[in-house]
Design a protein around this motif. Sequence first.
Motif, PDB file in Angstrom:
ATOM      1  N   GLY A  59      82.464  19.854  20.565  1.00  0.00           N
ATOM      2  CA  GLY A  59      83.594  20.632  21.076  1.00  0.00           C
ATOM      3  C   GLY A  59      83.450  22.131  21.047  1.00  0.00           C
ATOM      4  N   TYR A  60      82.259  22.643  20.658  1.00  0.00           N
ATOM      5  CA  TYR A  60      82.027  24.084  20.667  1.00  0.00           C
ATOM      6  C   TYR A  60      81.220  24.466  21.913  1.00  0.00           C
ATOM      7  N   ASN A  61      81.720  25.374  22.696  1.00  0.00           N
ATOM      8  CA  ASN A  61      80.987  25.855  23.857  1.00  0.00           C
ATOM      9  C   ASN A  61      79.930  26.889  23.479  1.00  0.00           C
ATOM     10  N   ASP A  62      80.116  27.482  22.318  1.00  0.00           N
ATOM     11  CA  ASP A  62      79.229  28.560  21.862  1.00  0.00           C
ATOM     12  C   ASP A  62      78.461  28.071  20.634  1.00  0.00           C
ATOM     13  N   GLN A  63      77.132  27.899  20.758  1.00  0.00           N
ATOM     14  CA  GLN A  63      76.362  27.384  19.631  1.00  0.00           C
ATOM     15  C   GLN A  63      76.304  28.375  18.475  1.00  0.00           C
ATOM     16  N   TYR A  64      76.477  29.665  18.777  1.00  0.00           N
ATOM     17  CA  TYR A  64      76.482  30.668  17.704  1.00  0.00           C
ATOM     18  C   TYR A  64      77.754  30.558  16.868  1.00  0.00           C
ATOM     19  N   TYR A  65      78.865  30.261  17.527  1.00  0.00           N
ATOM     20  CA  TYR A  65      80.112  30.030  16.777  1.00  0.00           C
ATOM     21  C   TYR A  65      79.986  28.757  15.942  1.00  0.00           C
ATOM     22  N   PHE A  66      79.327  27.740  16.518  1.00  0.00           N
ATOM     23  CA  PHE A  66      79.070  26.505  15.773  1.00  0.00           C
ATOM     24  C   PHE A  66      78.249  26.807  14.520  1.00  0.00           C
ATOM     25  N   SER A  67      77.211  27.585  14.667  1.00  0.00           N
ATOM     26  CA  SER A  67      76.358  27.937  13.527  1.00  0.00           C
ATOM     27  C   SER A  67      77.143  28.691  12.456  1.00  0.00           C
ATOM     28  N   LYS A  68      78.009  29.577  12.927  1.00  0.00           N
ATOM     29  CA  LYS A  68      78.842  30.358  11.991  1.00  0.00           C
ATOM     30  C   LYS A  68      79.763  29.447  11.194  1.00  0.00           C
ATOM     31  N   GLN A  69      80.416  28.487  11.878  1.00  0.00           N
ATOM     32  CA  GLN A  69      81.311  27.558  11.192  1.00  0.00           C
ATOM     33  C   GLN A  69      80.540  26.641  10.250  1.00  0.00           C
ATOM     34  N   MET A  70      79.364  26.205  10.673  1.00  0.00           N
ATOM     35  CA  MET A  70      78.528  25.344   9.840  1.00  0.00           C
ATOM     36  C   MET A  70      78.147  26.053   8.543  1.00  0.00           C
ATOM     37  N   LYS A  71      77.720  27.298   8.677  1.00  0.00           N
ATOM     38  CA  LYS A  71      77.339  28.098   7.506  1.00  0.00           C
ATOM     39  C   LYS A  71      78.542  28.325   6.588  1.00  0.00           C
ATOM     40  N   LYS A  72      79.677  28.580   7.196  1.00  0.00           N
ATOM     41  CA  LYS A  72      80.894  28.861   6.423  1.00  0.00           C
ATOM     42  C   LYS A  72      81.338  27.646   5.618  1.00  0.00           C
ATOM     43  N   LEU A  73      81.264  26.460   6.217  1.00  0.00           N
ATOM     44  CA  LEU A  73      81.816  25.253   5.588  1.00  0.00           C
ATOM     45  C   LEU A  73      80.815  24.470   4.744  1.00  0.00           C
ATOM     46  N   THR A  74      79.505  24.676   4.981  1.00  0.00           N
ATOM     47  CA  THR A  74      78.512  23.910   4.218  1.00  0.00           C
ATOM     48  C   THR A  74      77.556  24.781   3.419  1.00  0.00           C
ATOM     49  N   GLY A  75      77.480  26.053   3.801  1.00  0.00           N
ATOM     50  CA  GLY A  75      76.498  26.925   3.154  1.00  0.00           C
ATOM     51  C   GLY A  75      75.142  26.885   3.828  1.00  0.00           C
ATOM     52  N   TYR A  76      75.003  26.053   4.860  1.00  0.00           N
ATOM     53  CA  TYR A  76      73.748  25.918   5.592  1.00  0.00           C
ATOM     54  C   TYR A  76      73.968  26.196   7.070  1.00  0.00           C
ATOM     55  N   SER A  77      72.944  26.753   7.699  1.00  0.00           N
ATOM     56  CA  SER A  77      72.946  26.831   9.152  1.00  0.00           C
ATOM     57  C   SER A  77      72.571  25.453   9.678  1.00  0.00           C
ATOM     58  N   PRO A  78      72.856  25.143  10.943  1.00  0.00           N
ATOM     59  CA  PRO A  78      72.471  23.839  11.479  1.00  0.00           C
ATOM     60  C   PRO A  78      70.970  23.563  11.339  1.00  0.00           C
ATOM     61  N   ILE A  79      70.139  24.563  11.573  1.00  0.00           N
ATOM     62  CA  ILE A  79      68.685  24.384  11.472  1.00  0.00           C
ATOM     63  C   ILE A  79      68.284  24.065  10.032  1.00  0.00           C
ATOM     64  N   SER A  80      68.849  24.804   9.073  1.00  0.00           N
ATOM     65  CA  SER A  80      68.522  24.576   7.660  1.00  0.00           C
ATOM     66  C   SER A  80      68.993  23.207   7.203  1.00  0.00           C
ATOM     67  N   TYR A  81      70.168  22.814   7.659  1.00  0.00           N
ATOM     68  CA  TYR A  81      70.713  21.517   7.268  1.00  0.00           C
ATOM     69  C   TYR A  81      69.793  20.399   7.747  1.00  0.00           C
ATOM     70  N   ARG A  82      69.351  20.486   8.988  1.00  0.00           N
ATOM     71  CA  ARG A  82      68.453  19.455   9.538  1.00  0.00           C
ATOM     72  C   ARG A  82      67.084  19.505   8.852  1.00  0.00           C
ATOM     73  N   LYS A  83      66.573  20.687   8.668  1.00  0.00           N
ATOM     74  CA  LYS A  83      65.248  20.852   8.072  1.00  0.00           C
ATOM     75  C   LYS A  83      65.195  20.272   6.669  1.00  0.00           C
ATOM     76  N   ASN A  84      66.250  20.492   5.916  1.00  0.00           N
ATOM     77  CA  ASN A  84      66.291  20.010   4.539  1.00  0.00           C
ATOM     78  C   ASN A  84      66.747  18.556   4.430  1.00  0.00           C
ATOM     79  N   ASN A  85      67.119  17.966   5.598  1.00  0.00           N
ATOM     80  CA  ASN A  85      67.532  16.565   5.646  1.00  0.00           C
ATOM     81  C   ASN A  85      68.557  16.255   4.550  1.00  0.00           C
ATOM     82  N   ILE A  86      69.606  17.070   4.518  1.00  0.00           N
ATOM     83  CA  ILE A  86      70.630  16.950   3.467  1.00  0.00           C
ATOM     84  C   ILE A  86      71.546  15.781   3.796  1.00  0.00           C
ATOM     85  N   ARG A  87      71.553  14.795   2.927  1.00  0.00           N
ATOM     86  CA  ARG A  87      72.391  13.605   3.146  1.00  0.00           C
ATOM     87  C   ARG A  87      73.497  13.593   2.089  1.00  0.00           C
ATOM     88  N   GLU A  88      74.727  13.369   2.535  1.00  0.00           N
ATOM     89  CA  GLU A  88      75.875  13.432   1.624  1.00  0.00           C
ATOM     90  C   GLU A  88      76.575  12.086   1.563  1.00  0.00           C
TER      91      GLU A  88
END
Length: 300
Positions: free
Chosen positions: A271-300
């Motif tokens: 639902g985000y048209n702007d991937q930069y806004y998505f990245s900002k929200q991801m970092k804000k809510l998880t502490g990780y950027s989307p790339i870092s989250y995928r790279k680290n394969n963080i499973r919750e």
Amino acid sequence: MDKTIIVDLNDINPFVRQAGYQKDNWPDHERKIYDYEMFYCNKGEAYMTIKGNYKHIKKGTLVLVKPNTPTRLWFDKKQTPEIYWIHFDFIYFDGDQHINKYLTEKSHLLFSDRLPDDYLIRPNIIFSNGLEFPDYLVVKNPEKIKHLYMSIIDSYNSKHFYWQFDCKIYLLQLFKCILEQICPDVEPPINTQKDITNLILEYIKHHYYEKLSVEEISNYIGLSKDYISKIFKFNTGKSIITYLNMYRIKKAKQLLIYSSLTIKEISEVIGYNDQYYFSKQMKKLTGYSPISYRKNNIRE
């Protein structure tokens, strides 16, 4: 700022503080009160301003004045009115004896710019099913309304052991008459705060991937966006937009781990048209950027 609380309609438990009627000698000055007051004009004419808004009061007119609201009432000398009034709370609060003093020997202090004891000001009541008592109503059954007012006044003046119970019963009947007039054929589809909150949660669940706004949700539910925002925050501790972002990021985390979609594609899917806004929200809510989250394969 005056306090507001949300109450289910079924939880109304009115408390009548004082009741009477007025034919003359009403002080022609602006005043504020601690509780609710409901006027009914049985005959003649009078005039009011409520928060500066002009009201013409005539036979069959009912007016509700909320706590801490600047109000002025004056009479038409040519058509002397008979005004019935009730001081009450929709639900019971402590401090009744203190308010009674302000309605009797300390009544002159109600005409000050500010009420002396802020803690006694009753909260503004909002009903969870969206119903709202009107502040001005020309009633369709004046004889019945007059009868209920007189019954309340007679019970109050009698001071018999159960007078407060009688007043409560008659006032509830009065409320019912008002609601039947303003909502004659309505059976509200939403009856509680939880119903409203659950509808919002379900709507987000099924529409989070769209360009979603609080206004769109409010249109779907049929209540104002300010009202549903208050209800949702009251029940979840979060704003609607905050919850929507959290839900989208929850879906994004699943896609980052279990799909091969690009960051841009995931952004659009949730639902985000702007991937930069998505990245900002991801970092804000998880502490990780989307790339870092995928790279680290963080499973919750």
